[in-house]
Write a protein that holds these residues in place. Structure first.
Motif, PDB file in Angstrom:
ATOM      1  N   GLN A 130      -7.848  11.800   2.669  1.00  0.00           N
ATOM      2  CA  GLN A 130      -6.697  13.662   1.559  1.00  0.00           C
ATOM      3  C   GLN A 130      -6.066  14.221   2.622  1.00  0.00           C
ATOM      4  O   GLN A 130      -4.775  14.815   2.195  1.00  0.00           O
ATOM      5  CB  GLN A 130      -8.130  14.432   1.897  1.00  0.00           C
ATOM      6  CG  GLN A 130      -9.853  14.282   0.864  1.00  0.00           C
ATOM      7  CD  GLN A 130     -10.988  14.680   0.832  1.00  0.00           C
ATOM      8  OE1 GLN A 130     -10.979  16.016   2.425  1.00  0.00           O
ATOM      9  NE2 GLN A 130     -11.387  14.317   0.551  1.00  0.00           N
ATOM     10  N   LYS A 135      -5.537  12.260  -3.699  1.00  0.00           N
ATOM     11  CA  LYS A 135      -6.702  12.718  -4.921  1.00  0.00           C
ATOM     12  C   LYS A 135      -7.160  11.381  -5.870  1.00  0.00           C
ATOM     13  O   LYS A 135      -7.823  11.812  -5.703  1.00  0.00           O
ATOM     14  CB  LYS A 135      -5.991  13.482  -5.319  1.00  0.00           C
ATOM     15  CG  LYS A 135      -4.731  14.541  -5.244  1.00  0.00           C
ATOM     16  CD  LYS A 135      -5.834  15.808  -4.359  1.00  0.00           C
ATOM     17  CE  LYS A 135      -4.717  16.729  -4.329  1.00  0.00           C
ATOM     18  NZ  LYS A 135      -5.673  17.700  -3.196  1.00  0.00           N
ATOM     19  N   THR A 419      -0.081  19.101  -9.558  1.00  0.00           N
ATOM     20  CA  THR A 419      -0.882  18.252  -9.089  1.00  0.00           C
ATOM     21  C   THR A 419       0.654  18.150  -7.606  1.00  0.00           C
ATOM     22  O   THR A 419       0.304  17.471  -6.405  1.00  0.00           O
ATOM     23  CB  THR A 419      -1.430  17.076  -9.275  1.00  0.00           C
ATOM     24  OG1 THR A 419      -0.620  16.211 -10.188  1.00  0.00           O
ATOM     25  CG2 THR A 419      -2.494  17.623 -10.330  1.00  0.00           C
TER      26      THR A 419
END
Length: 472
Positions: A130, A135, A419
């Motif tokens: 992370q 993701k 994203t």
């Protein structure tokens, strides 16, 4: 006999059918009329049969090969745009009871360090991933009913999804574990996995049994029919792949496409992804032992022909390949790549010492995730950390319908940009952030639907202000 809808491995991957296909392809490798007809059919972007695609694979007419490459690029752009999905593997355990001669996890290897992550160690690995910005993970484990039972895999999935560190979260866990039962596939589905991935290694039954002399993986039919059981267990996103270098690549190519045709014919949903790994050096493994290796040009031709034959499938190339090779094949059909990968058990938290090697294979592209993201954007691609389709229930035939009718761009393009914006805000270096911000500003204009574009612009502003996890 060959039967694309059969449930029996040796009927839907039929040896005689493959041999006939290879003979037919070889006889027509300079047949300009036939090759032109196949290319014209491929331009409809509805796919090709294994026999038609095999002719293109061995085509010796340079002008026609250029047409194949051009068409592969066009199909890639139409279905997937300039988006490249990012992921990383997470190795949970290298305990294994199989005797696979090409894998250092094989039972008789006493040199490799055997390791299995505890749930606390899984958590720490996830935090490390992370903190890189990932993701989406693909979890990997050797086959060992004592050390790696399905309950252990399920517990690891639960742990992965539970970890929320700073702004980080793993939103999709893909699973690459040994062939198992319908009941266990149901358990994986209930645990919320994304795609179930299983490499066939080789579709040549005789070679398969030789390469897997001992252990449950020796059973060719059980392994080859795994995707049928996964589908029967409710998993409608599956990923195929072979390990190029073990058997003749033309045979593997035909078998791979026959498997895709089988899933489409029987379940109405072809493979969500196709992976194309090549055998790499590893502890106790010398790839030169296997004399079916392929060069970069052949590798690129395989990828281009898969793209025109199965236009809807995602294609994956990992850090097994060099930056130069990945750069070449991204243009021809690849839509997913890994970045910053470690193939050792527990390798993200603390790099292993050489004498403590637990890796499955050596990686070639050893750049950090930030370096890979930066490079992709300079090459004109949008690195995407999107996981929205699975979380919105757009899997299996629902995903394929959106993809095939061209509507996926109104979901995927804005989701990729949002994203990417999260990545830039939370993890990127200053240079990567600068390049990415300019790219997002430009690419927002390419969202087809005006209303979707307006929402995406608003969401990106909210991400800059600290909000997270917007999706279409």
């Amino acid at each position: 006999m060959y039967d694309v809808k059969s449930s029996k491995a040796e009927e839907f991957i039929n040896h005689e059918e493959i041999l006939e296909t290879l003979k037919y392809a070889d006889e027509h490798k300079r047949d300009e009329k036939l090759i032109s007809e196949i290319i014209e059919k491929a331009k409809l972007k509805k796919g090709l049969s294994h026999k038609e695609a095999s002719v293109l694979l061995v085509c010796e007419l340079e002008d026609k090969n250029e047409e194949i490459y051009t068409l592969a690029r066009e199909i890639k752009q139409e279905f997937y745009g300039n988006r490249i999905v990012m992921f990383a593997p997470l190795y949970l355990s290298n305990y294994c009871v199989n005797g696979c001669v090409y894998c250092p996890y094989h039972l008789k290897n006493k040199n490799i360090r055997r390791k299995k992550l505890t749930q606390e160690e899984v958590k720490n690995e996830v935090i490390a991933l992370q903190d890189m910005g990932h993701k989406r993970l693909a979890i990997e484990a050797g086959e060992d009913p004592v050390n790696n039972p399905i309950e252990y895999i399920i517990d690891c999935i639960k742990t992965i999804y539970s970890v929320k560190h700073k702004n980080g979260a793993i939103r999709r866990v893909n699973v690459n574990i040994a062939a198992t039962t319908v009941e266990n596939y149901r358990k994986l589905k209930e645990a919320g996995i994304g795609t179930y991935i299983l490499f066939q290694e080789t579709y040549h039954k005789e070679s398969y049994e030789t390469l897997h002399p001992t252990g449950p993986k020796h059973n060719y039919a059980y392994h080859t029919e795994a995707m049928d059981r996964a589908m029967d267990g409710g998993i409608d996103d599956v990923g195929l792949g072979v390990l190029f270098g073990l058997e003749l690549y033309k045979y593997e190519f035909a078998g791979l496409l026959m498997h895709a045709e089988h899933l489409e014919a029987k379940y109405g949903v072809g493979p969500h992804t196709i992976s194309v790994p090549r055998i790499r050096p590893a502890d106790d493994i010398d790839p030169d032992t296997f004399d079916n290796s392929i060069d970069d040009d052949t590798f690129a031709k395989i990828i281009a022909c898969i793209r025109v034959a199965v236009p809807y499938t995602g294609m994956i190339v990992s850090t097994r390949e060099s930056q130069k090779c990945r750069e070449k094949v991204l243009k021809l059909g690849v839509s997913q790549i890994s970045g910053g990968s470690k193939t050792s058990v527990g390798g993200y938290v603390e790099p292993e010492k050489e004498e403590e090697n637990s890796a499955q294979f050596d990686t070639v592209d050893n750049r950090t995730l930030d370096e890979v993201v930066n490079w992709l954007m300079k090459e004109g691609y949008i690195p995407s950390f999107c996981t929205a389709c699975y979380r919105e229930g757009r899997t299996g035939d629902r995903f394929m319908t959106l993809l095939k009718n061209g509507q996926i761009s109104n979901c995927c393009h804005p989701n990729a940009l949002m994203t990417l914006k999260e990545y830039l805000e939370d993890y990127a270096s200053e240079d990567t952030k600068k390049i990415g911000s300019e790219l997002i500003e430009k690419e927002l204009l390419n969202i087809p639907n005006e209303k979707v574009r307006e929402i995406a612009i608003d969401n990106i502003k909210n991400i800059h202000e600290g909000k997270r996890d917007f999706r279409f």
